[in-house]
Scaffold this motif. Structure first.
Motif, PDB file in Angstrom:
ATOM      1  N   LEU A 155       0.820  -1.208   0.000  1.00  0.00           N
ATOM      2  CA  LEU A 155       0.000   0.000   0.000  1.00  0.00           C
ATOM      3  C   LEU A 155       0.853   1.256   0.000  1.00  0.00           C
ATOM      4  O   LEU A 155       0.364   2.349  -0.281  1.00  0.00           O
ATOM      5  CB  LEU A 155      -0.922  -0.002   1.225  1.00  0.00           C
ATOM      6  N   LEU A 156       2.134   1.089   0.336  1.00  0.00           N
ATOM      7  CA  LEU A 156       3.072   2.212   0.305  1.00  0.00           C
ATOM      8  C   LEU A 156       3.909   2.200  -0.968  1.00  0.00           C
ATOM      9  O   LEU A 156       4.218   3.239  -1.539  1.00  0.00           O
ATOM     10  CB  LEU A 156       3.992   2.157   1.531  1.00  0.00           C
ATOM     11  N   ILE A 157       4.302   0.990  -1.387  1.00  0.00           N
ATOM     12  CA  ILE A 157       5.084   0.857  -2.620  1.00  0.00           C
ATOM     13  C   ILE A 157       4.107   0.897  -3.797  1.00  0.00           C
ATOM     14  O   ILE A 157       3.190   0.093  -3.859  1.00  0.00           O
ATOM     15  CB  ILE A 157       5.887  -0.458  -2.621  1.00  0.00           C
ATOM     16  N   PRO A 158       4.263   1.839  -4.712  1.00  0.00           N
ATOM     17  CA  PRO A 158       3.256   2.048  -5.773  1.00  0.00           C
ATOM     18  C   PRO A 158       3.185   0.893  -6.772  1.00  0.00           C
ATOM     19  O   PRO A 158       4.138   0.125  -6.875  1.00  0.00           O
ATOM     20  CB  PRO A 158       3.762   3.327  -6.452  1.00  0.00           C
ATOM     21  N   PRO A 159       2.009   0.823  -7.481  1.00  0.00           N
ATOM     22  CA  PRO A 159       0.874   1.758  -7.427  1.00  0.00           C
ATOM     23  C   PRO A 159       0.000   1.519  -6.201  1.00  0.00           C
ATOM     24  O   PRO A 159      -0.031   0.416  -5.681  1.00  0.00           O
ATOM     25  CB  PRO A 159       0.109   1.438  -8.713  1.00  0.00           C
ATOM     26  N   SER A 160      -0.689   2.561  -5.746  1.00  0.00           N
ATOM     27  CA  SER A 160      -1.503   2.467  -4.542  1.00  0.00           C
ATOM     28  C   SER A 160      -2.761   3.310  -4.716  1.00  0.00           C
ATOM     29  O   SER A 160      -2.680   4.512  -4.960  1.00  0.00           O
ATOM     30  CB  SER A 160      -0.705   2.961  -3.332  1.00  0.00           C
ATOM     31  N   ASN A 161      -3.919   2.664  -4.568  1.00  0.00           N
ATOM     32  CA  ASN A 161      -5.191   3.385  -4.731  1.00  0.00           C
ATOM     33  C   ASN A 161      -5.393   4.451  -3.666  1.00  0.00           C
ATOM     34  O   ASN A 161      -5.971   5.503  -3.930  1.00  0.00           O
ATOM     35  CB  ASN A 161      -6.360   2.391  -4.696  1.00  0.00           C
ATOM     36  N   VAL A 162      -4.920   4.180  -2.454  1.00  0.00           N
ATOM     37  CA  VAL A 162      -5.124   5.152  -1.379  1.00  0.00           C
ATOM     38  C   VAL A 162      -4.308   6.425  -1.630  1.00  0.00           C
ATOM     39  O   VAL A 162      -4.697   7.523  -1.203  1.00  0.00           O
ATOM     40  CB  VAL A 162      -4.780   4.527  -0.005  1.00  0.00           C
ATOM     41  N   MET A 163      -3.203   6.302  -2.365  1.00  0.00           N
ATOM     42  CA  MET A 163      -2.433   7.500  -2.734  1.00  0.00           C
ATOM     43  C   MET A 163      -3.214   8.350  -3.727  1.00  0.00           C
ATOM     44  O   MET A 163      -3.170   9.583  -3.670  1.00  0.00           O
ATOM     45  CB  MET A 163      -1.083   7.099  -3.326  1.00  0.00           C
ATOM     46  N   ILE A 164      -3.931   7.691  -4.620  1.00  0.00           N
ATOM     47  CA  ILE A 164      -4.765   8.419  -5.577  1.00  0.00           C
ATOM     48  C   ILE A 164      -5.894   9.133  -4.836  1.00  0.00           C
ATOM     49  O   ILE A 164      -6.218  10.293  -5.121  1.00  0.00           O
ATOM     50  CB  ILE A 164      -5.329   7.458  -6.641  1.00  0.00           C
ATOM     51  N   THR A 165      -6.473   8.446  -3.865  1.00  0.00           N
ATOM     52  CA  THR A 165      -7.523   9.050  -3.046  1.00  0.00           C
ATOM     53  C   THR A 165      -6.995  10.265  -2.294  1.00  0.00           C
ATOM     54  O   THR A 165      -7.634  11.322  -2.255  1.00  0.00           O
ATOM     55  CB  THR A 165      -8.081   8.020  -2.041  1.00  0.00           C
ATOM     56  N   PHE A 166      -5.807  10.121  -1.689  1.00  0.00           N
ATOM     57  CA  PHE A 166      -5.212  11.244  -0.962  1.00  0.00           C
ATOM     58  C   PHE A 166      -4.936  12.415  -1.906  1.00  0.00           C
ATOM     59  O   PHE A 166      -5.139  13.573  -1.534  1.00  0.00           O
ATOM     60  CB  PHE A 166      -3.916  10.821  -0.271  1.00  0.00           C
TER      61      PHE A 166
END
Length: 435
Positions: A155-166
């Protein structure tokens, strides 16, 4: 009492009551937000504005990346990629104590870097490597704990959906910058867990005797290269400006389909409708959450809640380190009872202004927040990755929690490093000109 504090209390009380009653998070968010704005607007205006905010919140092109990354992750989870990554990871763990558990940790980082899902990593890796560990005499609880603790690295190493949400909720922070910022914290998480694995395995006497011949190493590498190329193609394409994160998500779907259907031939065309349905259901949940969270964001901005929270926290202390420590503790508590996406949507507008007032970079704050919420996925009572890892490992939560406490301690140390040393998050984005 100011209107900001009054509305904030309404949101908090109504939200907590609805969640305790078992109301779905998305519905609870919408209802609590509407209730908070009723003292200011009449019912008709509040409901109409709320509906408009839902549609405007999801009418964003970059949101298309989420369903495509979800679909790509589901395809890879079923497409035989996991076993190739496990075999590849074995080349790096060699004969050190607990080598199979180390293999699990490295494979989770690699699979997470491809699928972007901690739950998928825990499920895929645990199901494959767990029985192998048991054959070699590894304790089930030890194996399950190692798998659970390292699964969220994806969830930290990309790709990560939560990063897109943030990126969306923080006002358009660069997705590419967030992707780059997640690499070092994610790898540090994995390495910290591997240190714990080493000492536990040494204490228990888990020692591997298997050696790979040169021929086997070449074969394993050749089989894994197509999987690893996906990271290079998708992330490299985004960073190189060849395509956007949204376009990169489509590339990841096409690549994973070709790889699973025609190269590895471990996925059948008849299985695709089920994968599409599962991906659509998961997407619907996330997109609806984002939509209703737009109501809460508007209510908080309209009533000045973030400013009131910022003033209150800065009134407690003006010391940057004290404030960051308080925010970390609050986010850790939030993560124990709330999933990552709603937590990110609710608390980013609240804590981001506080951190910006302290001079903190938005990218740095995003990684710190996501790191905290990742920990919540492996803690009771609602840690989805914890439950999946326990089920796949054929054990019980009460049996693995004692071992997990050691991992939590190591992960918390890394969290403090990430919080207080901005370079860990900002060095790579800065190197590429994003900061």
């Amino acid at each position: 009492m100011s209107i900001s504090i009054f509305c904030g209390l309404i949101i908090l009380v109504v939200l907590v009551i609805l969640l305790l009653l078992g109301v779905p998070v998305a519905v609870a968010l919408a209802v609590s937000s509407i209730c908070a704005i009723l003292p200011i607007l009449n019912t008709g205006a509040a409901v109409l504005t709320g509906a408009q905010r839902i549609f405007s919140g999801i009418s964003i092109f970059s949101l298309l990346a989420i369903p495509f990354f979800i679909l790509a992750g589901n395809i890879m989870n079923k497409g035989g990629i996991a076993i190739r990554l496990i075999n590849f990871a074995k080349l790096f763990t060699g004969r050190i104590p607990g080598s199979l558990a180390h293999t699990n940790a490295v494979a989770n980082m690699l699979f997470g870097a491809i699928s972007g899902s901690g739950t998928a990593a825990a499920s895929a890796m645990g199901a494959i490597i767990g029985p192998i560990e048991e054959e070699e005499g590894y304790d089930r609880d030890f194996s399950a704990a190692a798998n659970i603790a390292t699964a969220p690295t994806g969830l930290l190493i990309p790709p990560s959906n939560v990063m897109i949400t943030f990126s969306l909720v923080s006002g358009g922070t660069s997705v590419a910058a967030l992707f780059m910022a997640g690499y070092i914290p994610g790898i540090l998480w994995g390495l910290a867990c591997m240190i714990v694995i080493y000492f536990l395995a040494k204490k228990k006497g888990y020692q591997s005797t298997k050696r790979f011949t040169a021929k086997e190493k070449i074969r394993v590498c050749l089989q894994a290269i197509p999987c690893l190329l996906m990271i290079v193609i998708v992330i490299g394409g985004i960073i190189g400006g060849i395509f956007t994160a949204t376009e990169g998500s489509v590339v990841s779907v096409v690549y994973s389909l070709v790889l699973s259907l025609f190269f590895y031939k471990s996925l059948k065309l008849s299985e695709l409708p089920k994968l599409f349905l599962e991906s659509a259901q998961m997407t619907g949940i996330i997109i609806f959450l984002i939509g209703v969270s737009s109501i809460m964001s508007w209510v908080m901005a309209f009533t000045g809640i973030p400013g009131a929270v910022s003033d209150a926290m800065l009134g407690v202390s003006s010391n940057r380190y004290v404030i960051l420590f308080i925010i970390n503790i609050l986010l850790l508590l939030v993560g124990t009872f709330m999933d990552m996406t709603p937590a990110c949507l609710i608390f980013t507008p609240i804590f981001l202004p506080v951190c910006q007032a302290l001079g903190m970079n938005t990218i740095h704050f995003g990684i710190m927040m996501i790191f905290n919420l990742c920990i919540g996925t492996i803690t009771p009572p609602v840690g989805t990755t914890l439950f999946v890892g326990v089920k796949v490992g054929q054990t019980k939560i009460e049996n693995v929690i004692k071992t997990l406490l050691l991992y939590f301690a190591a992960i918390f140390v890394v969290l403090l490093l990430v919080s207080y040393i901005p370079a860990l998050s900002l060095w790579l984005p800065g190197l590429l000109g994003y900061v």
